[in-house]
Design a protein around this motif. Structure first.
Motif, PDB file in Angstrom:
ATOM      1  N   UNK A   6      53.280  53.702  22.975  1.00 28.30           N
ATOM      2  CA  UNK A   6      54.437  53.652  23.836  1.00 28.30           C
ATOM      3  C   UNK A   6      54.083  54.083  25.296  1.00 28.30           C
ATOM      4  N   UNK A   7      52.954  54.629  25.531  1.00 21.05           N
ATOM      5  CA  UNK A   7      52.580  54.801  26.977  1.00 21.05           C
ATOM      6  C   UNK A   7      52.212  53.742  27.540  1.00 21.05           C
ATOM      7  N   UNK A   8      51.463  52.977  26.818  1.00 21.84           N
ATOM      8  CA  UNK A   8      51.046  51.711  27.562  1.00 21.84           C
ATOM      9  C   UNK A   8      52.326  50.583  27.461  1.00 21.84           C
ATOM     10  N   UNK A   9      52.915  50.789  26.572  1.00 23.51           N
ATOM     11  CA  UNK A   9      54.161  49.839  26.428  1.00 23.51           C
ATOM     12  C   UNK A   9      54.818  49.753  27.556  1.00 23.51           C
ATOM     13  N   UNK A  10      55.149  50.888  28.431  1.00 17.28           N
ATOM     14  CA  UNK A  10      56.189  50.857  29.490  1.00 17.28           C
ATOM     15  C   UNK A  10      55.535  50.390  30.742  1.00 17.28           C
ATOM     16  N   UNK A  11      54.285  50.086  30.649  1.00 17.50           N
ATOM     17  CA  UNK A  11      53.345  49.247  31.621  1.00 17.50           C
ATOM     18  C   UNK A  11      53.064  47.908  31.270  1.00 17.50           C
ATOM     19  N   UNK A  12      53.903  47.179  30.934  1.00 16.05           N
ATOM     20  CA  UNK A  12      53.636  45.783  30.580  1.00 16.05           C
ATOM     21  C   UNK A  12      53.133  44.921  31.628  1.00 16.05           C
ATOM     22  N   UNK A  13      53.405  45.452  32.840  1.00 13.82           N
ATOM     23  CA  UNK A  13      52.632  44.768  34.129  1.00 13.82           C
ATOM     24  C   UNK A  13      51.744  45.346  34.779  1.00 13.82           C
ATOM     25  N   UNK A  14      50.570  45.765  33.732  1.00  9.44           N
ATOM     26  CA  UNK A  14      49.402  46.301  34.149  1.00  9.44           C
ATOM     27  C   UNK A  14      48.750  45.587  35.435  1.00  9.44           C
ATOM     28  N   UNK A  15      49.000  44.184  35.192  1.00  6.51           N
ATOM     29  CA  UNK A  15      48.211  43.184  35.868  1.00  6.51           C
ATOM     30  C   UNK A  15      48.490  43.634  37.589  1.00  6.51           C
ATOM     31  N   UNK A  16      49.830  44.211  37.780  1.00  4.61           N
ATOM     32  CA  UNK A  16      50.238  44.260  39.346  1.00  4.61           C
ATOM     33  C   UNK A  16      49.168  45.486  39.749  1.00  4.61           C
ATOM     34  N   UNK A  17      49.045  46.337  39.007  1.00  3.37           N
ATOM     35  CA  UNK A  17      47.871  47.660  39.495  1.00  3.37           C
ATOM     36  C   UNK A  17      46.384  46.908  39.546  1.00  3.37           C
ATOM     37  N   UNK A  18      46.113  46.143  38.837  1.00  6.22           N
ATOM     38  CA  UNK A  18      44.739  45.458  38.896  1.00  6.22           C
ATOM     39  C   UNK A  18      44.686  44.502  40.221  1.00  6.22           C
ATOM     40  N   UNK A  19      45.886  43.774  40.651  1.00  4.43           N
ATOM     41  CA  UNK A  19      45.775  43.234  41.940  1.00  4.43           C
ATOM     42  C   UNK A  19      45.831  44.116  43.011  1.00  4.43           C
ATOM     43  N   UNK A  20      46.384  45.340  43.037  1.00  3.71           N
ATOM     44  CA  UNK A  20      46.371  46.336  44.016  1.00  3.71           C
ATOM     45  C   UNK A  20      45.063  46.810  44.067  1.00  3.71           C
ATOM     46  N   UNK A  21      44.408  46.997  42.971  1.00  2.00           N
ATOM     47  CA  UNK A  21      43.032  47.582  43.075  1.00  2.00           C
ATOM     48  C   UNK A  21      42.240  46.543  43.593  1.00  2.00           C
ATOM     49  N   UNK A  22      42.055  45.277  43.418  1.00  6.72           N
ATOM     50  CA  UNK A  22      41.231  44.287  43.892  1.00  6.72           C
ATOM     51  C   UNK A  22      41.443  44.199  45.503  1.00  6.72           C
ATOM     52  N   UNK A  23      42.697  44.261  45.859  1.00 10.44           N
ATOM     53  CA  UNK A  23      43.054  44.060  47.325  1.00 10.44           C
ATOM     54  C   UNK A  23      42.512  45.106  47.816  1.00 10.44           C
ATOM     55  N   UNK A  24      42.535  46.384  47.490  1.00 11.45           N
ATOM     56  CA  UNK A  24      42.029  47.652  48.015  1.00 11.45           C
ATOM     57  C   UNK A  24      40.914  47.570  48.279  1.00 11.45           C
ATOM     58  N   UNK A  25      39.766  47.161  47.067  1.00 15.95           N
ATOM     59  CA  UNK A  25      38.642  47.063  47.261  1.00 15.95           C
ATOM     60  C   UNK A  25      38.141  46.104  48.392  1.00 15.95           C
ATOM     61  N   UNK A  26      38.913  44.815  48.372  1.00 11.83           N
ATOM     62  CA  UNK A  26      38.729  43.763  49.482  1.00 11.83           C
ATOM     63  C   UNK A  26      38.831  44.363  50.817  1.00 11.83           C
ATOM     64  N   UNK A  27      39.784  45.081  50.947  1.00 13.33           N
ATOM     65  CA  UNK A  27      40.250  45.629  52.184  1.00 13.33           C
ATOM     66  C   UNK A  27      39.209  46.848  52.728  1.00 13.33           C
ATOM     67  N   UNK A  28      38.754  47.445  51.716  1.00 13.92           N
ATOM     68  CA  UNK A  28      37.607  48.433  52.154  1.00 13.92           C
ATOM     69  C   UNK A  28      36.496  47.655  52.756  1.00 13.92           C
ATOM     70  N   UNK A  29      35.989  46.502  52.010  1.00 14.27           N
ATOM     71  CA  UNK A  29      34.798  45.946  52.411  1.00 14.27           C
ATOM     72  C   UNK A  29      35.134  45.084  53.778  1.00 14.27           C
TER      73      UNK A  29
END
Length: 180
Positions: A6-29
């Motif tokens: 149920x907890x995971x089901x509310x986050x079907x757009x998990x990939x948005x957080x992945x994109x944000x994380x990758x962009x944040x890492x690239x921004x840090x570099x």
């Protein structure tokens, strides 16, 4: 009783957080590779974000006129918009207050990651410890930015870059945990 599904089901757009994380890492570099440009870019970004938040608050206030006290949201939106334009017109001011703005934004992000990690632990989602560690490190770096801004641009660049990288790692780990 809620389950992990149920907890995971509310986050079907998990990939948005992945994109944000990758962009944040690239921004840090990028921050580490271009320190002078990144400081000025952060100042301009800060001004633009004030303007965008102001527009968002104004739109939200007008779309929720039936809600009690919607006028306060409108007033905050107008204030954010005015502050954004004033800072954009006077970039020297934006440069001076940038360490405090970045520090407080990262402080709230670190608190968010710590809160998310406790929810992950409650639902027995793996890797919650990585999200917690990333949140704590983001929080520590934010305090260093807030309480030691006078060490100069170099200091803000290092702590901002590290905070983006650790915040990005936390977002990536969180997205993988939600995906499973």
């Amino acid at each position: 009783m809620e389950t992990v599904e149920n907890y995971r089901g509310t986050y079907k757009y998990w990939w948005i957080m992945l994109i944000i994380g990758i962009l944040s890492i690239l921004c840090g570099i990028w921050v580490f590779r271009n320190p002078v440009e990144s400081y000025f870019a952060l100042a301009v970004y800060f001004c633009i974000m004030f303007i965008l938040f102001g527009i968002g608050e104004i739109v939200n206030a007008f779309s929720n006129q039936r809600v009690r006290n919607w006028g306060w949201g409108l007033a905050i939106g107008i204030l954010d918009l005015i502050i954004g334009f004033i800072l954009l017109a006077n970039l020297e001011w934006a440069i001076d207050i940038l360490p405090f703005a970045v520090g407080f934004i990262l402080m709230f992000l670190g608190i968010d990651f710590i809160g998310w990690s406790t929810q992950m632990q409650t639902f027995r989602i793996p890797n919650w410890g990585w999200v917690l560690a990333g949140g704590i490190l983001t929080l520590i770096f934010s305090f260093l930015i807030i309480f030691h801004p006078l060490f100069g641009v170099f200091n803000i660049i290092i702590w901002t870059g590290l905070a983006f990288i650790f915040g990005g790692i936390s977002a990536v780990m969180f997205s993988f945990a939600l995906r499973k």
